[in-house]
Structures are given as structure tokens and as C-alpha cells.
Design a protein around this motif. Sequence first.
Motif, PDB file in Angstrom:
ATOM      1  N   ASP A  18       0.842  -1.191   0.000  1.00 43.43           N
ATOM      2  CA  ASP A  18       0.000   0.000   0.000  1.00 43.43           C
ATOM      3  C   ASP A  18       0.884   1.250   0.000  1.00 43.43           C
ATOM      4  O   ASP A  18       1.662   1.459   0.937  1.00 43.43           O
ATOM      5  CB  ASP A  18      -0.890  -0.020   1.241  1.00 43.43           C
ATOM      6  CG  ASP A  18      -1.825   1.180   1.300  1.00 43.43           C
ATOM      7  OD1 ASP A  18      -1.815   1.984   0.344  1.00 43.43           O
ATOM      8  OD2 ASP A  18      -2.550   1.303   2.299  1.00 43.43           O
ATOM      9  N   PRO A  19       0.808   2.091  -1.026  1.00 41.34           N
ATOM     10  CA  PRO A  19       1.669   3.279  -1.075  1.00 41.34           C
ATOM     11  C   PRO A  19       1.349   4.305   0.002  1.00 41.34           C
ATOM     12  O   PRO A  19       2.128   5.229   0.227  1.00 41.34           O
ATOM     13  CB  PRO A  19       1.408   3.844  -2.476  1.00 41.34           C
ATOM     14  CG  PRO A  19       0.049   3.340  -2.838  1.00 41.34           C
ATOM     15  CD  PRO A  19      -0.080   1.992  -2.195  1.00 41.34           C
ATOM     16  N   THR A  20       0.201   4.155   0.678  1.00 46.71           N
ATOM     17  CA  THR A  20      -0.175   5.116   1.721  1.00 46.71           C
ATOM     18  C   THR A  20       0.188   4.630   3.124  1.00 46.71           C
ATOM     19  O   THR A  20      -0.128   5.306   4.106  1.00 46.71           O
ATOM     20  CB  THR A  20      -1.688   5.382   1.668  1.00 46.71           C
ATOM     21  OG1 THR A  20      -2.397   4.159   1.959  1.00 46.71           O
ATOM     22  CG2 THR A  20      -2.097   5.895   0.297  1.00 46.71           C
ATOM     23  N   ARG A  21       0.807   3.476   3.238  1.00 43.06           N
ATOM     24  CA  ARG A  21       1.136   2.970   4.571  1.00 43.06           C
ATOM     25  C   ARG A  21       2.174   3.865   5.245  1.00 43.06           C
ATOM     26  O   ARG A  21       2.888   4.629   4.589  1.00 43.06           O
ATOM     27  CB  ARG A  21       1.637   1.532   4.498  1.00 43.06           C
ATOM     28  CG  ARG A  21       2.948   1.346   3.785  1.00 43.06           C
ATOM     29  CD  ARG A  21       3.329  -0.132   3.735  1.00 43.06           C
ATOM     30  NE  ARG A  21       4.525  -0.355   2.949  1.00 43.06           N
ATOM     31  CZ  ARG A  21       5.758  -0.223   3.414  1.00 43.06           C
ATOM     32  NH1 ARG A  21       5.951   0.150   4.672  1.00 43.06           N
ATOM     33  NH2 ARG A  21       6.797  -0.444   2.634  1.00 43.06           N
ATOM     34  N   ARG A  22       2.283   3.744   6.547  1.00 44.42           N
ATOM     35  CA  ARG A  22       3.151   4.607   7.350  1.00 44.42           C
ATOM     36  C   ARG A  22       4.389   3.820   7.782  1.00 44.42           C
ATOM     37  O   ARG A  22       4.330   3.030   8.724  1.00 44.42           O
ATOM     38  CB  ARG A  22       2.390   5.142   8.555  1.00 44.42           C
ATOM     39  CG  ARG A  22       1.131   5.919   8.179  1.00 44.42           C
ATOM     40  CD  ARG A  22       0.302   6.242   9.409  1.00 44.42           C
ATOM     41  NE  ARG A  22       1.031   7.120  10.309  1.00 44.42           N
ATOM     42  CZ  ARG A  22       1.029   6.994  11.639  1.00 44.42           C
ATOM     43  NH1 ARG A  22       0.374   5.997  12.217  1.00 44.42           N
ATOM     44  NH2 ARG A  22       1.701   7.844  12.390  1.00 44.42           N
ATOM     45  N   PRO A  23       5.522   4.024   7.134  1.00 41.29           N
ATOM     46  CA  PRO A  23       6.732   3.273   7.489  1.00 41.29           C
ATOM     47  C   PRO A  23       7.350   3.789   8.786  1.00 41.29           C
ATOM     48  O   PRO A  23       7.152   4.943   9.182  1.00 41.29           O
ATOM     49  CB  PRO A  23       7.656   3.531   6.298  1.00 41.29           C
ATOM     50  CG  PRO A  23       7.243   4.888   5.815  1.00 41.29           C
ATOM     51  CD  PRO A  23       5.755   4.957   6.013  1.00 41.29           C
ATOM     52  N   TRP A  24       8.124   2.926   9.436  1.00 39.19           N
ATOM     53  CA  TRP A  24       8.885   3.338  10.608  1.00 39.19           C
ATOM     54  C   TRP A  24      10.116   4.126  10.166  1.00 39.19           C
ATOM     55  O   TRP A  24      10.708   3.854   9.120  1.00 39.19           O
ATOM     56  CB  TRP A  24       9.333   2.130  11.419  1.00 39.19           C
ATOM     57  CG  TRP A  24       8.254   1.494  12.236  1.00 39.19           C
ATOM     58  CD1 TRP A  24       7.612   0.313  11.988  1.00 39.19           C
ATOM     59  CD2 TRP A  24       7.692   2.003  13.453  1.00 39.19           C
ATOM     60  NE1 TRP A  24       6.685   0.057  12.963  1.00 39.19           N
ATOM     61  CE2 TRP A  24       6.712   1.074  13.882  1.00 39.19           C
ATOM     62  CE3 TRP A  24       7.915   3.143  14.216  1.00 39.19           C
ATOM     63  CZ2 TRP A  24       5.965   1.250  15.037  1.00 39.19           C
ATOM     64  CZ3 TRP A  24       7.175   3.329  15.371  1.00 39.19           C
ATOM     65  CH2 TRP A  24       6.211   2.391  15.777  1.00 39.19           C
ATOM     66  N   ALA A  25      10.492   5.090  10.992  1.00 41.11           N
ATOM     67  CA  ALA A  25      11.710   5.860  10.739  1.00 41.11           C
ATOM     68  C   ALA A  25      12.413   6.123  12.062  1.00 41.11           C
ATOM     69  O   ALA A  25      11.772   6.227  13.118  1.00 41.11           O
ATOM     70  CB  ALA A  25      11.393   7.175  10.035  1.00 41.11           C
ATOM     71  N   TRP A  26      13.741   6.216  11.993  1.00 37.68           N
ATOM     72  CA  TRP A  26      14.571   6.466  13.171  1.00 37.68           C
ATOM     73  C   TRP A  26      15.357   7.755  12.943  1.00 37.68           C
ATOM     74  O   TRP A  26      15.940   7.960  11.874  1.00 37.68           O
ATOM     75  CB  TRP A  26      15.528   5.302  13.407  1.00 37.68           C
ATOM     76  CG  TRP A  26      14.852   4.036  13.822  1.00 37.68           C
ATOM     77  CD1 TRP A  26      14.727   3.534  15.081  1.00 37.68           C
ATOM     78  CD2 TRP A  26      14.204   3.074  12.967  1.00 37.68           C
ATOM     79  NE1 TRP A  26      14.044   2.342  15.072  1.00 37.68           N
ATOM     80  CE2 TRP A  26      13.708   2.038  13.783  1.00 37.68           C
ATOM     81  CE3 TRP A  26      13.990   3.008  11.587  1.00 37.68           C
ATOM     82  CZ2 TRP A  26      13.024   0.942  13.273  1.00 37.68           C
ATOM     83  CZ3 TRP A  26      13.300   1.918  11.071  1.00 37.68           C
ATOM     84  CH2 TRP A  26      12.826   0.898  11.909  1.00 37.68           C
TER      85      TRP A  26
END
Length: 301
Positions: free
Chosen positions: A242-250
Motif C-alpha cells: 500500500d503506497p499510503t502505509r506509514r513506514p517506521w523511521a529512526w
Amino acid sequence: MTHVLLIRLAGPLQSWGTASRFAARRDSHSRPSKSAVIGMCAAALGLPRSMGLEMPKQPTETDEPGKVPAFGELARTVFGVRADHPGTPVRDYHTVGAGTYPLRPRDLITDHRRAAAVAASLDTATGDRFGHHTLTGWYGAPKKIAADPHSGVLISGELTRSALITERWYLADATFLVGLQHESDSFLETVRQALEHPRRLLWLGRKSCPPSGTLGLRVVPGDLDTAFRTHRLLPVAHDDTDPTRRPWAWFQVPPTERGATPVQDQPVSFDALRPEHTTRWETRRRITIDADAAQWKDIIL
């Protein structure tokens, strides 16, 4: 004003070690470490491992333009990573050495211990073939090299060697968007160009993990959070996510930041014999990508 260099790290396999240089179990971190990314950039620039990581002075208008940046400039960048496609952990059961291996004539001539160990076999041997004379448990990398007291030839100080068994972990089919934040856009552009035309070989954590496709993407104004929010997920082959998903970031943050956790991957020295790292601090959160986020164009996968 700050700028951010965006780097794409993707390949069939990646392995980002942060615990130890070598051990029976070689884990992979779930994401690229700052030390590994800084080392990759330094290799692309052709900087020697012996160069110091002392923090340089702030750049001034009188500084020589186009000068190759020192390790210190890379080390003081603010680091962030977005896990666009986290990948799948893969375990490799790895063995080296030991077992039975045919002796060569030179093994008997140069090492009297091996000759004595197979003396009975040699006395009863018939025919013109030599390869059936074997010695169990000596095959492997030689250790404790010294001159043989009888022949004077350099030999291993260990006649038998146990198998070296290791468990190595990798990330398969992962893609990360890494950001390096710095005040100078020209400095970041120098690094970006070096990643696309490296002076030394680059790899994703280990030499068995070469990167694929485009590395140095672009330099954008702003901070890490803005850069991650305003760029869409990196494309991958056969992508059905899904291109709208929310990825994790550090994000690298000051130690006083609420919720900050320590990470032992701030490089101090890349010396081959005595690498050294210290602690930096980071926070983790999900990224909501803007609806009008920039598309990726002309990326080689």
C-alpha cells in the motif's frame, strides 16, 4: 538552513552489524547503522581508513571550494533512516575448516609432524597415486605461523584445527531511505556524486552484500522529518504494498530528547586494527507521507 542527502540502500542481501566485529553468531540490525553509512560514504570519496574523525570547524567563506571533506564532516551529520521495505531476516549456517583432506607431497616435506602422523600409511602404500594419504582435522586457515625446527619452512603451529561454525543473519529484499542532514548542500552534493561514482567498492554492511541500482538520490532543503514526509516510498520490483502505509523511521536526536534510546554506532575511528564507536541517541516513530509527496523518477532498481 540545513539540507538532507537522501540515499537509497537496496540489494538482495544486507547485513548491518552493531554488536561485535566477529563472533560465532553474527546478527544483523533491523536497519542500516550510522557507522556503516558513514563508512560507505567515506569509501566512495576514497578517504583512507586511517584518517581521523576529529570534528572540523564550521565552514567559512574562505574555505577552499571543492575540497574533499574529512571524516569529521561525515561523522557530525545528523542521521536518519526510513524503512520503506524492511525485508525478511535470513539465517545462514556457516562452517569453515576441519574434516579430512588429502595430503600433498609438500605437506610431508615441510611439516615433519604430518609426515609422522601418516608414516604407517606411507610405509604400506602401493601404486603411483598419492592423494589417498589423508590426515583428519588439519584442513583450514593456518594459525600461529612459525618456522619448522627441522625444515626451516614456515608452517602452522597447530596440527589439528576444529571446524569454525558461525550463524550469520541477513536482511533479504530490504529497501531503506537514509538521510544525512548537514548545513552545506555543496558538501552533501559532493558525497552524492561520490556514491554514484565511487572510488572504492561499496557494500551493504558486508563484502558479500553489494548494493543494487541508484544510491545517491538527491539533496533537498530542510530537515530529516520534512525530507521523509515529502517523498514517497521507494519503488521496488513487483511491489504490491500500500503506497499510503506509514513506514517506521529512526532519527538521531540529542540525549535529552524525550523517549531517546542509545545506539552504539557513532563512529570515532575506522582504523582496520582498532575501530572505535561511541554512543548516539535516536527516537523511532511512524511517518505519514504527504498526499502530494514527490515521486521518484529515473531510479535504477
